[in-house]
Design a protein around this motif. Sequence first.
Motif, PDB file in Angstrom:
ATOM      1  N   MET A 137      -5.171 -10.950   1.729  1.00 21.00           N
ATOM      2  CA  MET A 137      -6.536 -10.925   2.219  1.00 21.00           C
ATOM      3  C   MET A 137      -6.536 -10.515   3.690  1.00 21.00           C
ATOM      4  N   GLY A 138      -7.429  -9.644   4.063  1.00 17.28           N
ATOM      5  CA  GLY A 138      -7.565  -9.290   5.462  1.00 17.28           C
ATOM      6  C   GLY A 138      -6.761  -8.082   5.909  1.00 17.28           C
ATOM      7  N   LEU A 139      -6.177  -7.343   4.974  1.00 14.09           N
ATOM      8  CA  LEU A 139      -5.405  -6.173   5.377  1.00 14.09           C
ATOM      9  C   LEU A 139      -6.283  -5.070   5.959  1.00 14.09           C
ATOM     10  N   ALA A 140      -7.578  -5.166   5.727  1.00 17.02           N
ATOM     11  CA  ALA A 140      -8.490  -4.154   6.268  1.00 17.02           C
ATOM     12  C   ALA A 140      -8.402  -4.074   7.785  1.00 17.02           C
ATOM     13  N   ALA A 141      -8.040  -5.198   8.437  1.00 16.75           N
ATOM     14  CA  ALA A 141      -7.932  -5.191   9.899  1.00 16.75           C
ATOM     15  C   ALA A 141      -6.851  -4.228  10.373  1.00 16.75           C
ATOM     16  N   PHE A 142      -5.855  -3.965   9.519  1.00 21.49           N
ATOM     17  CA  PHE A 142      -4.736  -3.109   9.905  1.00 21.49           C
ATOM     18  C   PHE A 142      -4.870  -1.687   9.342  1.00 21.49           C
ATOM     19  N   ALA A 143      -5.883  -1.466   8.517  1.00 25.08           N
ATOM     20  CA  ALA A 143      -6.054  -0.167   7.863  1.00 25.08           C
ATOM     21  C   ALA A 143      -6.224   0.997   8.840  1.00 25.08           C
ATOM     22  N   PRO A 144      -6.873   0.806   9.991  1.00 27.38           N
ATOM     23  CA  PRO A 144      -7.039   1.959  10.901  1.00 27.38           C
ATOM     24  C   PRO A 144      -5.751   2.392  11.613  1.00 27.38           C
ATOM     25  N   ILE A 145      -4.691   1.601  11.508  1.00 28.41           N
ATOM     26  CA  ILE A 145      -3.454   1.928  12.237  1.00 28.41           C
ATOM     27  C   ILE A 145      -2.649   2.926  11.415  1.00 28.41           C
ATOM     28  N   ASN A 146      -2.611   4.159  11.862  1.00 36.96           N
ATOM     29  CA  ASN A 146      -1.931   5.204  11.091  1.00 36.96           C
ATOM     30  C   ASN A 146      -0.633   5.684  11.724  1.00 36.96           C
ATOM     31  N   ASP A 147      -0.221   5.019  12.820  1.00 40.30           N
ATOM     32  CA  ASP A 147       1.021   5.440  13.473  1.00 40.30           C
ATOM     33  C   ASP A 147       2.080   4.347  13.417  1.00 40.30           C
ATOM     34  N   ALA A 148       1.996   3.472  12.408  1.00 38.83           N
ATOM     35  CA  ALA A 148       2.987   2.407  12.232  1.00 38.83           C
ATOM     36  C   ALA A 148       3.250   2.206  10.750  1.00 38.83           C
ATOM     37  N   PHE A 149       4.466   1.732  10.456  1.00 35.07           N
ATOM     38  CA  PHE A 149       4.854   1.382   9.085  1.00 35.07           C
ATOM     39  C   PHE A 149       4.677  -0.124   8.898  1.00 35.07           C
ATOM     40  N   PHE A 150       4.121  -0.505   7.742  1.00 31.94           N
ATOM     41  CA  PHE A 150       3.900  -1.916   7.443  1.00 31.94           C
ATOM     42  C   PHE A 150       4.647  -2.299   6.169  1.00 31.94           C
ATOM     43  N   LEU A 151       5.499  -3.309   6.274  1.00 30.92           N
ATOM     44  CA  LEU A 151       6.052  -3.955   5.089  1.00 30.92           C
ATOM     45  C   LEU A 151       5.180  -5.174   4.835  1.00 30.92           C
ATOM     46  N   VAL A 152       4.390  -5.122   3.777  1.00 31.96           N
ATOM     47  CA  VAL A 152       3.423  -6.174   3.473  1.00 31.96           C
ATOM     48  C   VAL A 152       3.990  -7.068   2.379  1.00 31.96           C
ATOM     49  N   ARG A 153       4.196  -8.337   2.712  1.00 30.54           N
ATOM     50  CA  ARG A 153       4.694  -9.279   1.708  1.00 30.54           C
ATOM     51  C   ARG A 153       3.534 -10.150   1.236  1.00 30.54           C
ATOM     52  N   SER A 154       3.416 -10.246  -0.096  1.00 27.99           N
ATOM     53  CA  SER A 154       2.293 -10.963  -0.680  1.00 27.99           C
ATOM     54  C   SER A 154       2.684 -11.447  -2.067  1.00 27.99           C
ATOM     55  N   VAL A 155       2.043 -12.524  -2.516  1.00 29.90           N
ATOM     56  CA  VAL A 155       2.281 -13.016  -3.874  1.00 29.90           C
ATOM     57  C   VAL A 155       1.714 -12.044  -4.894  1.00 29.90           C
ATOM     58  N   ASP A 156       0.498 -11.556  -4.639  1.00 29.48           N
ATOM     59  CA  ASP A 156      -0.164 -10.591  -5.523  1.00 29.48           C
ATOM     60  C   ASP A 156      -0.479  -9.326  -4.743  1.00 29.48           C
ATOM     61  N   ALA A 157      -0.685  -8.236  -5.469  1.00 30.25           N
ATOM     62  CA  ALA A 157      -0.983  -6.965  -4.827  1.00 30.25           C
ATOM     63  C   ALA A 157      -2.350  -7.008  -4.149  1.00 30.25           C
ATOM     64  N   PRO A 158      -2.455  -6.454  -2.939  1.00 28.57           N
ATOM     65  CA  PRO A 158      -3.737  -6.437  -2.251  1.00 28.57           C
ATOM     66  C   PRO A 158      -4.646  -5.331  -2.770  1.00 28.57           C
ATOM     67  N   GLU A 159      -5.909  -5.455  -2.424  1.00 25.21           N
ATOM     68  CA  GLU A 159      -6.873  -4.403  -2.727  1.00 25.21           C
ATOM     69  C   GLU A 159      -7.175  -3.633  -1.447  1.00 25.21           C
ATOM     70  N   PRO A 160      -7.524  -2.346  -1.578  1.00 19.69           N
ATOM     71  CA  PRO A 160      -7.837  -1.567  -0.386  1.00 19.69           C
ATOM     72  C   PRO A 160      -9.115  -2.092   0.280  1.00 19.69           C
ATOM     73  N   PRO A 161      -9.260  -1.755   1.588  1.00 22.14           N
ATOM     74  CA  PRO A 161      -8.443  -0.843   2.389  1.00 22.14           C
ATOM     75  C   PRO A 161      -7.161  -1.483   2.898  1.00 22.14           C
ATOM     76  N   CYS A 162      -6.098  -0.684   2.974  1.00 24.02           N
ATOM     77  CA  CYS A 162      -4.792  -1.141   3.434  1.00 24.02           C
ATOM     78  C   CYS A 162      -4.260  -0.143   4.460  1.00 24.02           C
ATOM     79  N   PRO A 163      -3.238  -0.526   5.199  1.00 22.68           N
ATOM     80  CA  PRO A 163      -2.626   0.435   6.125  1.00 22.68           C
ATOM     81  C   PRO A 163      -2.131   1.664   5.367  1.00 22.68           C
ATOM     82  N   PRO A 164      -2.285   2.864   5.933  1.00 18.90           N
ATOM     83  CA  PRO A 164      -1.895   4.082   5.207  1.00 18.90           C
ATOM     84  C   PRO A 164      -0.396   4.209   4.976  1.00 18.90           C
TER      85      PRO A 164
END
Length: 254
Positions: A137-164
Amino acid sequence: MHVLVLGGTTEARRLAEVLHPRPGLRVTSSLAGRVAAPRLPPGEVRIGGFGGAAGMAAWLREHAVGAVIDATHPFAETISFNAAEATATTHVPLLALRRPGWVPGEGDDWREVTSLAQAARAVRDAGRRVFLTTGRMGLAAFAPINDAFFLVRSVDAPEPPCPPHMELLLDRGPFTLDGEREVIARHRLDVLVTKDSGGAATAPKLTAAREAGLPVIIVRRPPTPGGVPVAATVEEAATWVQTLSGAPFGSASG
């Protein structure tokens, strides 16, 4: 006495395990239903929201609840404030069960923020390969960041918007220190973003980050509703229930 445990945490499940066998107690655990395959506690279980504070108050009356323990995640702010309002309306005793927060140690580089939006802004100055462990929950806050790589750890798959630029790691704690070291090294991560969830199950990532020299952007907890008593352990919460019920049921560890 009917005890409602607002759950979804390890502590909530342990509390249900302690209270359920005790004579004279009926225990219902309420789960939000955000995890696809939750670990169900013993006793009765309800899944889903109440419909706000008014809906919870109606449920408390309908099911003759005599005590409520808010053992939700420290960041489940809405349900905690709804519980405070609902129990005040119905005059039902309420206790918050909150595991202690994490405390930085020698060598830690912690950068505290108050929201995920602030965490996203802080990432821009902290690193370019981000270990993001704030949940799905809340990955939308990081969605505008397009110049970084994100390893996202979660119990379940997130829904968009997500970091590109994102890789998803589906996993559930508890995590080991060796495992966290391996994750950081394999993905060449240079900054950790987390919430101050507290507890031992996910704390090894903090030690691994310190060892690797990673800065940690940590989101501080929202406040507990004013006037609500707080227990730090399952044992304290069980003692509170025992005092209310007036029925001795022995050690909380049994």
